[in-house]
Motif scaffolding. Structure first.
Motif, short mmCIF file in Angstrom:
data_model
loop_
_atom_site.label_atom_id
_atom_site.label_comp_id
_atom_site.label_asym_id
_atom_site.label_seq_id
_atom_site.Cartn_x
_atom_site.Cartn_y
_atom_site.Cartn_z
N ASP A 1 3.18 4.67 66.03
CA ASP A 1 1.78 4.35 65.74
C ASP A 1 1.63 3.03 64.98
O ASP A 1 0.50 2.62 64.72
CB ASP A 1 1.15 5.48 64.91
N SER A 2 2.74 2.39 64.63
CA SER A 2 2.68 1.16 63.84
C SER A 2 2.39 -0.05 64.73
O SER A 2 3.25 -0.48 65.49
CB SER A 2 3.98 0.95 63.07
N TYR A 3 1.18 -0.61 64.59
CA TYR A 3 0.86 -1.82 65.34
C TYR A 3 1.67 -3.00 64.84
O TYR A 3 2.12 -3.85 65.61
CB TYR A 3 -0.63 -2.15 65.26
N GLU A 4 1.90 -3.07 63.52
CA GLU A 4 2.63 -4.21 62.97
C GLU A 4 4.05 -4.28 63.54
O GLU A 4 4.53 -5.36 63.90
CB GLU A 4 2.71 -4.13 61.44
N ARG A 5 4.72 -3.13 63.64
CA ARG A 5 6.07 -3.13 64.21
C ARG A 5 6.02 -3.55 65.68
O ARG A 5 6.90 -4.28 66.15
CB ARG A 5 6.70 -1.75 64.09
N PHE A 6 5.03 -3.09 66.39
CA PHE A 6 4.87 -3.45 67.80
C PHE A 6 4.66 -4.96 67.93
O PHE A 6 5.31 -5.64 68.73
CB PHE A 6 3.68 -2.69 68.38
N TYR A 7 3.77 -5.51 67.10
CA TYR A 7 3.45 -6.94 67.11
C TYR A 7 4.68 -7.77 66.76
O TYR A 7 5.03 -8.72 67.47
CB TYR A 7 2.32 -7.22 66.13
N GLN A 8 5.34 -7.42 65.66
CA GLN A 8 6.50 -8.18 65.22
C GLN A 8 7.65 -8.10 66.22
O GLN A 8 8.36 -9.10 66.44
CB GLN A 8 6.97 -7.69 63.85
N ALA A 9 7.83 -6.94 66.82
CA ALA A 9 8.91 -6.77 67.80
C ALA A 9 8.69 -7.66 69.02
O ALA A 9 9.64 -8.25 69.55
CB ALA A 9 9.02 -5.30 68.22
N ILE A 10 7.46 -7.76 69.48
CA ILE A 10 7.15 -8.64 70.61
C ILE A 10 7.33 -10.09 70.21
O ILE A 10 7.86 -10.92 70.97
CB ILE A 10 5.71 -8.40 71.10
N ARG A 11 6.95 -10.42 68.98
CA ARG A 11 6.97 -11.81 68.52
C ARG A 11 8.38 -12.35 68.28
O ARG A 11 8.54 -13.54 68.03
CB ARG A 11 6.15 -11.93 67.22
N ASP B 1 11.81 -15.00 52.57
CA ASP B 1 11.65 -15.23 54.00
C ASP B 1 11.23 -13.92 54.65
O ASP B 1 11.81 -12.88 54.36
CB ASP B 1 12.97 -15.73 54.60
N GLU B 2 10.23 -13.99 55.55
CA GLU B 2 9.65 -12.76 56.12
C GLU B 2 9.22 -11.85 54.97
O GLU B 2 9.60 -10.68 54.90
CB GLU B 2 10.63 -12.07 57.06
N SER B 3 8.40 -12.39 54.09
CA SER B 3 8.05 -11.71 52.84
C SER B 3 7.27 -10.43 53.03
O SER B 3 7.24 -9.59 52.12
CB SER B 3 7.26 -12.67 51.94
N SER B 4 6.63 -10.24 54.19
CA SER B 4 5.90 -8.99 54.40
C SER B 4 6.84 -7.79 54.47
O SER B 4 6.39 -6.65 54.38
CB SER B 4 5.07 -9.06 55.68
N ILE B 5 8.13 -8.07 54.59
CA ILE B 5 9.11 -6.98 54.66
C ILE B 5 9.16 -6.20 53.35
O ILE B 5 9.58 -5.04 53.32
CB ILE B 5 10.51 -7.53 55.02
N ILE B 6 8.73 -6.82 52.24
CA ILE B 6 8.84 -6.14 50.94
C ILE B 6 7.98 -4.89 50.88
O ILE B 6 8.27 -3.98 50.12
CB ILE B 6 8.49 -7.07 49.77
N LYS B 7 6.92 -4.83 51.69
CA LYS B 7 6.07 -3.63 51.62
C LYS B 7 6.73 -2.44 52.30
O LYS B 7 6.31 -1.30 52.11
CB LYS B 7 4.71 -3.91 52.25
N SER B 8 7.78 -2.70 53.11
CA SER B 8 8.46 -1.59 53.78
C SER B 8 9.52 -0.97 52.88
O SER B 8 10.07 0.07 53.19
CB SER B 8 9.12 -2.07 55.08
N ALA C 1 15.59 -4.94 63.23
CA ALA C 1 15.61 -6.35 63.68
C ALA C 1 14.23 -6.87 64.05
O ALA C 1 14.12 -7.88 64.75
CB ALA C 1 16.55 -6.49 64.88
N GLY C 2 13.18 -6.21 63.58
CA GLY C 2 11.83 -6.60 63.96
C GLY C 2 11.28 -7.78 63.19
O GLY C 2 10.17 -8.24 63.48
N PHE C 3 12.03 -8.28 62.19
CA PHE C 3 11.54 -9.41 61.39
C PHE C 3 12.55 -10.55 61.44
O PHE C 3 13.76 -10.33 61.35
CB PHE C 3 11.35 -8.99 59.93
N GLY C 4 12.03 -11.77 61.57
CA GLY C 4 12.83 -12.96 61.29
C GLY C 4 13.62 -13.57 62.42
O GLY C 4 13.83 -14.78 62.43
N MET C 5 14.12 -12.79 63.37
CA MET C 5 14.98 -13.34 64.40
C MET C 5 14.18 -14.16 65.43
O MET C 5 13.04 -13.81 65.76
CB MET C 5 15.73 -12.22 65.12
N ASN C 6 14.80 -15.23 65.91
CA ASN C 6 14.20 -16.09 66.93
C ASN C 6 14.94 -15.88 68.25
O ASN C 6 16.08 -16.32 68.40
CB ASN C 6 14.29 -17.57 66.52
#
Length: 457
Positions: free
Chosen positions: A367-377, A132-139, A348-353
């Protein structure tokens, strides 16, 4: 060998290893049911579905059908606090999920644990595995990621679920392909990519391989931003307005300068962020005043401490906290017991609703756009009914950081659109091949053969 046969031999596709099954869960929407059926047929698949499209019910329904088919066990790996959230969602959908901290807690059926607890489980005991939230593995560190790939190498059924990955992050796509047993990351790079300008850290698609690459991706991954991408009704998946405002705090100027110059190096950016801490926190306190609830993001411990002390009623979640405190705080914010949550995107930037919240503050920006995007989402996702207000607080010297994030955002949106466009037609055909449309017919009148036909016979 004929030339056409030669071309066919060069095509890269992922052959199904699953089984035919119509998912039985009554809560699945039409597109979710068909996607789940497609994934069961594949046996090993990835779900790159945008936030709010129902990854939770899809992965739970997939796991439920795997357990019924094998009479065995499935393990879901999830970020911290997402485990409890998934159990709550499972109850809503009529699917039982067991939270586990070790192999001793595992029961027949669906089990879930945090990524951090992975070492306490025996992969050979499971018939299916879900990331779940598999993109987290790259971190994770490279060693940990490789350990995960090796541990579940021989599990029969696999599913990886995340929001649409960054299309230009080929390492992430390669990790997913390797986890699913489709192709190793090194094989993928050698087959479809070349080094960019001699820089071995940068890869770009071979000019003639682009269409084949995305065709290959579509053979094992479902890439969807909206149900409309697959030909379904997406009218219910229109997001409300997103408002992003930038608030600048003044930066002291150098004695020899009349204007404030933007920080360029990493050291200069850190120094600029450090010297503006007090002003940024004060601005955050000012913005929070009058808000019903608010999610406040930061990146450093001193920011987290200052924010939680300055905002009345704020609950802080930091890396050193116990898992119990983290889970209670994150779930508490989801159900409204916590009004103001202060934490970091990497926690907490992944998975929570958190559709219950429509106010977000970034007390500083990386500088991380992905963290910015995920945090907003976490808040701006399908199911959100209010306009989402995002406030970014930075010092004047950090304007270059904001410009870098905006540049990455434009690139990601463009490439994401291209990725969906290049795979949607292939996936529509894949869905059609795994979906049987039947119209029930109940005869109302008895058929009477004409007299002339009776005579002929």
């Amino acid at each position: 060998m004929q030339y056409e046969e030669f071309l066919q031999s060069k095509q890269r596709v992922n052959n199904p290893v699953g089984f035919d099954c119509i998912p039985s869960n009554e809560y699945l929407f039409d597109f979710q049911r068909d996607i789940t059926k497609w994934a069961l047929k594949k046996g090993k698949a990835a779900m790159f579905l945008d936030t709010g499209l129902g990854k939770t019910i899809i992965q739970l329904s997939w796991s439920d059908e795997i357990c019924k088919h094998t009479n065995g066990k499935v393990l879901i790996l999830a970020p911290l606090a997402v485990s409890k959230q998934t159990v709550r969602e499972g109850l809503k959908f009529g699917i039982e999920v067991t939270i586990c901290r070790s192999q001793q807690d595992v029961k027949k059926g669906i089990n879930i644990t945090n990524y951090e607890m992975l070492e306490h489980f025996n992969p050979n005991e499971f018939d299916g595995i879900v990331l779940d939230e598999s993109s987290i593995i790259k971190s994770f560190a490279g060693k940990t990621t490789q350990q995960m790939l090796d541990l579940f190498k021989f599990v029969e059924y696999k599913l990886a679920c995340t929001a649409t990955p960054a299309p230009n992050d080929y390492e992430e796509l390669g990790n997913h392909a390797e986890f699913l047993g489709v192709m190793t990351r090194s094989e993928m790079l050698a087959t479809f990519f070349v080094h960019d300008s001699g820089d071995t850290a940068k890869w770009r698609l071979k000019g003639h391989a682009e269409s084949e690459f995305w065709k290959w991706i579509a053979s094992w991954a479902m890439v969807v931003k909206n149900p409309e991408d697959l030909g379904y009704d997406g009218s219910k998946y229109k997001l409300p307005q997103l408002s992003i405002q930038t608030h600048y705090v003044e930066s002291p100027t150098n004695e020899d300068m009349f204007i404030t110059l933007p920080a360029q190096t990493l050291e200069e950016r850190r120094e600029a962020r450090k010297e503006s801490l007090g002003d940024r926190v004060n601005k955050a306190v000012e913005l929070v005043h009058g808000m019903e609830n608010c999610l406040i993001w930061c990146d450093y411990n001193d920011e987290s401490t200052a924010l939680s002390k300055s905002i009345p009623g704020a609950v802080e979640v930091k890396g050193a906290d116990t898992p119990e405190h983290k889970e209670n705080a994150l779930i508490g914010f989801a159900i409204g017991d916590v009004k103001y949550l202060v934490t970091k995107p990497k926690i907490a930037g992944f998975g929570m609703n958190w559709q219950n919240c429509n106010n977000i503050i970034f007390c500083g920006l990386s500088d991380s756009y992905e963290r910015f995007y995920q945090a907003i989402r976490r808040c701006y996702r399908f199911g959100q009914i209010k306009e989402v207000n995002v406030h970014v607080i930075i010092s004047e010297k950090e304007e270059s950081v904001l410009a870098n994030v905006k540049r990455k955002e434009e690139l990601a949106q463009q490439m994401s659109s291209n990725m969906v466009a290049l795979t949607s037609e292939i996936l529509k055909n894949e869905i059609r091949n795994t979906t049987r449309n039947a119209i029930e017919y109940t005869p109302q009148h008895e058929i009477q053969l004409p007299a002339w036909l009776m005579e002929v016979s």
